[in-house]
Scaffold this motif. Sequence first.
Motif, PDB file in Angstrom:
ATOM      1  N   GLU A 177       0.834  -1.125   0.020  1.00  0.00           N
ATOM      2  CA  GLU A 177       0.082   0.216   0.076  1.00  0.00           C
ATOM      3  C   GLU A 177       0.791   1.078   0.076  1.00  0.00           C
ATOM      4  OE1 GLU A 177      -2.904   0.014   3.077  1.00  0.00           O
ATOM      5  OE2 GLU A 177      -3.456  -2.223   2.750  1.00  0.00           O
ATOM      6  N   SER A 178       0.523   2.157  -0.597  1.00  0.00           N
ATOM      7  CA  SER A 178       1.249   3.349  -0.850  1.00  0.00           C
ATOM      8  C   SER A 178       0.996   4.327   0.376  1.00  0.00           C
ATOM      9  CB  SER A 178       1.166   4.074  -2.302  1.00  0.00           C
ATOM     10  OG  SER A 178      -0.372   4.926  -2.318  1.00  0.00           O
ATOM     11  N   VAL A 179       1.686   5.361   0.376  1.00  0.00           N
ATOM     12  CA  VAL A 179       1.405   6.339   1.414  1.00  0.00           C
ATOM     13  C   VAL A 179       0.171   7.105   1.179  1.00  0.00           C
ATOM     14  CG1 VAL A 179       2.791   8.156   0.338  1.00  0.00           C
ATOM     15  CG2 VAL A 179       2.546   8.187   2.708  1.00  0.00           C
ATOM     16  N   TRP A 180      -0.027   7.349  -0.089  1.00  0.00           N
ATOM     17  CA  TRP A 180      -1.401   8.098  -0.402  1.00  0.00           C
ATOM     18  C   TRP A 180      -2.579   7.148  -0.229  1.00  0.00           C
ATOM     19  CZ3 TRP A 180       0.348  12.535  -0.612  1.00  0.00           C
ATOM     20  CH2 TRP A 180       1.526  13.026  -1.198  1.00  0.00           C
ATOM     21  N   THR A 181      -2.462   5.849  -0.315  1.00  0.00           N
ATOM     22  CA  THR A 181      -3.544   5.012   0.068  1.00  0.00           C
ATOM     23  C   THR A 181      -3.745   4.981   1.450  1.00  0.00           C
ATOM     24  OG1 THR A 181      -3.035   3.359  -1.742  1.00  0.00           O
ATOM     25  CG2 THR A 181      -4.334   2.519  -0.192  1.00  0.00           C
ATOM     26  N   GLN A 182      -2.585   5.094   2.471  1.00  0.00           N
ATOM     27  CA  GLN A 182      -2.718   5.263   3.650  1.00  0.00           C
ATOM     28  C   GLN A 182      -3.572   6.523   4.433  1.00  0.00           C
ATOM     29  OE1 GLN A 182       1.233   4.658   5.758  1.00  0.00           O
ATOM     30  NE2 GLN A 182       1.705   3.195   3.850  1.00  0.00           N
ATOM     31  N   MET A 183      -3.128   7.577   3.501  1.00  0.00           N
ATOM     32  CA  MET A 183      -3.855   9.069   3.753  1.00  0.00           C
ATOM     33  C   MET A 183      -5.578   9.028   3.405  1.00  0.00           C
ATOM     34  SD  MET A 183      -1.064  11.825   2.639  1.00  0.00           S
ATOM     35  CE  MET A 183      -2.150  13.076   3.148  1.00  0.00           C
ATOM     36  N   PHE A 219      -4.513  23.805   4.703  1.00  0.00           N
ATOM     37  CA  PHE A 219      -3.348  23.842   5.412  1.00  0.00           C
ATOM     38  C   PHE A 219      -2.711  22.347   5.791  1.00  0.00           C
ATOM     39  CE2 PHE A 219      -3.793  28.449   5.685  1.00  0.00           C
ATOM     40  CZ  PHE A 219      -2.407  29.004   5.191  1.00  0.00           C
ATOM     41  N   GLY A 220      -3.925  21.853   6.332  1.00  0.00           N
ATOM     42  CA  GLY A 220      -3.695  20.376   6.913  1.00  0.00           C
ATOM     43  C   GLY A 220      -3.434  19.499   5.684  1.00  0.00           C
ATOM     44  N   ILE A 221      -4.008  19.562   4.718  1.00  0.00           N
ATOM     45  CA  ILE A 221      -3.661  18.691   3.498  1.00  0.00           C
ATOM     46  C   ILE A 221      -2.410  18.884   3.085  1.00  0.00           C
ATOM     47  CG2 ILE A 221      -4.309  18.032   1.294  1.00  0.00           C
ATOM     48  CD1 ILE A 221      -7.205  18.633   2.026  1.00  0.00           C
ATOM     49  N   THR A 222      -2.263  20.206   2.742  1.00  0.00           N
ATOM     50  CA  THR A 222      -0.619  20.852   2.244  1.00  0.00           C
ATOM     51  C   THR A 222       0.262  20.372   2.927  1.00  0.00           C
ATOM     52  OG1 THR A 222      -1.662  22.607   1.386  1.00  0.00           O
ATOM     53  CG2 THR A 222       0.425  22.745   1.323  1.00  0.00           C
ATOM     54  N   GLY A 223       0.279  20.629   4.582  1.00  0.00           N
ATOM     55  CA  GLY A 223       1.331  20.202   5.221  1.00  0.00           C
ATOM     56  C   GLY A 223       1.529  18.542   5.303  1.00  0.00           C
ATOM     57  N   MET A 224       0.623  17.841   5.298  1.00  0.00           N
ATOM     58  CA  MET A 224       0.862  16.413   5.288  1.00  0.00           C
ATOM     59  C   MET A 224       1.462  16.108   4.164  1.00  0.00           C
ATOM     60  SD  MET A 224       0.112  15.012   8.327  1.00  0.00           S
ATOM     61  CE  MET A 224       0.240  13.391   7.768  1.00  0.00           C
ATOM     62  N   ALA A 225       0.985  16.717   3.024  1.00  0.00           N
ATOM     63  CA  ALA A 225       1.513  16.031   1.558  1.00  0.00           C
ATOM     64  C   ALA A 225       2.897  16.595   1.541  1.00  0.00           C
ATOM     65  CB  ALA A 225       0.724  16.868   0.372  1.00  0.00           C
ATOM     66  N   LEU A 226       3.266  17.786   1.936  1.00  0.00           N
ATOM     67  CA  LEU A 226       4.583  18.189   1.665  1.00  0.00           C
ATOM     68  C   LEU A 226       5.491  17.387   2.615  1.00  0.00           C
ATOM     69  CD1 LEU A 226       4.332  22.183   1.821  1.00  0.00           C
ATOM     70  CD2 LEU A 226       4.964  20.533  -0.248  1.00  0.00           C
ATOM     71  N   MET A 227       5.043  16.936   3.702  1.00  0.00           N
ATOM     72  CA  MET A 227       5.825  16.363   4.943  1.00  0.00           C
ATOM     73  C   MET A 227       6.235  14.895   4.489  1.00  0.00           C
ATOM     74  SD  MET A 227       4.489  17.879   8.425  1.00  0.00           S
ATOM     75  CE  MET A 227       5.488  16.775   9.547  1.00  0.00           C
ATOM     76  N   THR A 228       4.961  14.413   3.742  1.00  0.00           N
ATOM     77  CA  THR A 228       5.313  12.957   3.135  1.00  0.00           C
ATOM     78  C   THR A 228       6.146  13.032   2.270  1.00  0.00           C
ATOM     79  OG1 THR A 228       2.938  12.291   3.953  1.00  0.00           O
ATOM     80  CG2 THR A 228       3.873  10.941   2.143  1.00  0.00           C
ATOM     81  N   GLN A 229       6.032  13.935   1.186  1.00  0.00           N
ATOM     82  CA  GLN A 229       6.879  13.829   0.058  1.00  0.00           C
ATOM     83  C   GLN A 229       8.408  14.199   0.507  1.00  0.00           C
ATOM     84  OE1 GLN A 229       6.188  12.756  -2.792  1.00  0.00           O
ATOM     85  NE2 GLN A 229       8.138  13.354  -3.816  1.00  0.00           N
ATOM     86  N   ALA A 230       8.587  14.878   1.684  1.00  0.00           N
ATOM     87  CA  ALA A 230      10.072  15.332   2.047  1.00  0.00           C
ATOM     88  C   ALA A 230      10.619  13.876   2.670  1.00  0.00           C
ATOM     89  CB  ALA A 230       9.907  16.402   3.175  1.00  0.00           C
ATOM     90  N   PHE A 231       9.955  13.137   3.398  1.00  0.00           N
ATOM     91  CA  PHE A 231      10.380  11.841   3.565  1.00  0.00           C
ATOM     92  C   PHE A 231      10.660  10.893   2.535  1.00  0.00           C
ATOM     93  CE2 PHE A 231       8.829  12.989   7.973  1.00  0.00           C
ATOM     94  CZ  PHE A 231      10.002  12.710   8.753  1.00  0.00           C
ATOM     95  N   ARG A 232       9.977  10.966   1.525  1.00  0.00           N
ATOM     96  CA  ARG A 232      10.186  10.100   0.232  1.00  0.00           C
ATOM     97  C   ARG A 232      11.581  10.629  -0.406  1.00  0.00           C
ATOM     98  NH1 ARG A 232       4.998   9.233  -3.260  1.00  0.00           N
ATOM     99  NH2 ARG A 232       6.265   7.799  -3.975  1.00  0.00           N
ATOM    100  N   LEU A 233      11.979  11.923  -0.276  1.00  0.00           N
ATOM    101  CA  LEU A 233      13.079  12.556  -1.110  1.00  0.00           C
ATOM    102  C   LEU A 233      14.266  12.513  -0.194  1.00  0.00           C
ATOM    103  CD1 LEU A 233      11.490  15.439  -2.920  1.00  0.00           C
ATOM    104  CD2 LEU A 233      12.230  13.549  -4.157  1.00  0.00           C
ATOM    105  N   GLY A 234      14.111  12.735   1.165  1.00  0.00           N
ATOM    106  CA  GLY A 234      15.287  12.924   1.966  1.00  0.00           C
ATOM    107  C   GLY A 234      15.421  11.942   3.088  1.00  0.00           C
TER     108      GLY A 234
END
Length: 288
Positions: A177-183, A219-234
Amino acid sequence: MPNLNRDTNTAIFMMCTGVACLSINDAIAKILMEHYSPFQILFIRTVLAFPFALFLALYSGGTSALRSYKPAVHVVRSLLWIAATIMFFTSVKYLDLAKATALIFVAPLFIAIISSVFLKEPVSRAKWLAILAGFVGMLIIVRPGLIAFNAVTALPIATAVVYALLMLGARQIDPRESVWTQMLYLTGISGILSGLLVPFVWTAIRLEDLWLFAGITAFGITGMALMTQAFRLGSAVVIAPLDYTGLLWATLLGWLFWTEMPDTTTLIGAIVIVASGTYIIKNARNTA
């Protein structure tokens, strides 16, 4: 190497921006808590967020992203998410935003303790000392025995415990399951479960508050999406400690909107908690 550096810099930017968005999300929740139940705020936010979570899941994984291999895990994690959100929203109604934020940052300490005691993961002596230091920082902020204990102060700490369980529960999610499926499932199930209680606490929404509900969702959606992508990149070792920048935003927003300024004792306790948490996160892979 240049690509790696670029990804790391992008991840750092995304994480810091995501944390800022979630801090604004918390500030809006504090405003809304003056007129609405935390269940109503959570329900409206999840209902508004669900279409975006559905779009992200479908966009990233197609219709296969709608499938869950362990739906029961998502139900349990949604219950934990609801409990954590309700407790934290309630705490920011009565506590300074910076104080509530500082106390919730003890979550990495509880993650380390639960991992050691229940999951039998080895924890070095240095990490135990860091955990002890973190709890000392928490006691510095709460100051039991020196001031009248306010039960509301325990809410961010309880939130940290539940959040730690939520994060560790992610290990039970099927790796397919992808992180987006989890969300998607976290958002959808939380909306359904919180909706069961909303009729008992519903308050008519004032027109002037519509933009606040839209804001807390955005802000909640944007924050979670950005933080999720941050952990995928770094690297998590680099990215995770940046979560503590939320304390700076909480202090700034508390000062701007409620003229709240944390006292010296709270700041000292927060620094101790951040230092201990950062050490634990950065040495998460070391088991000796």
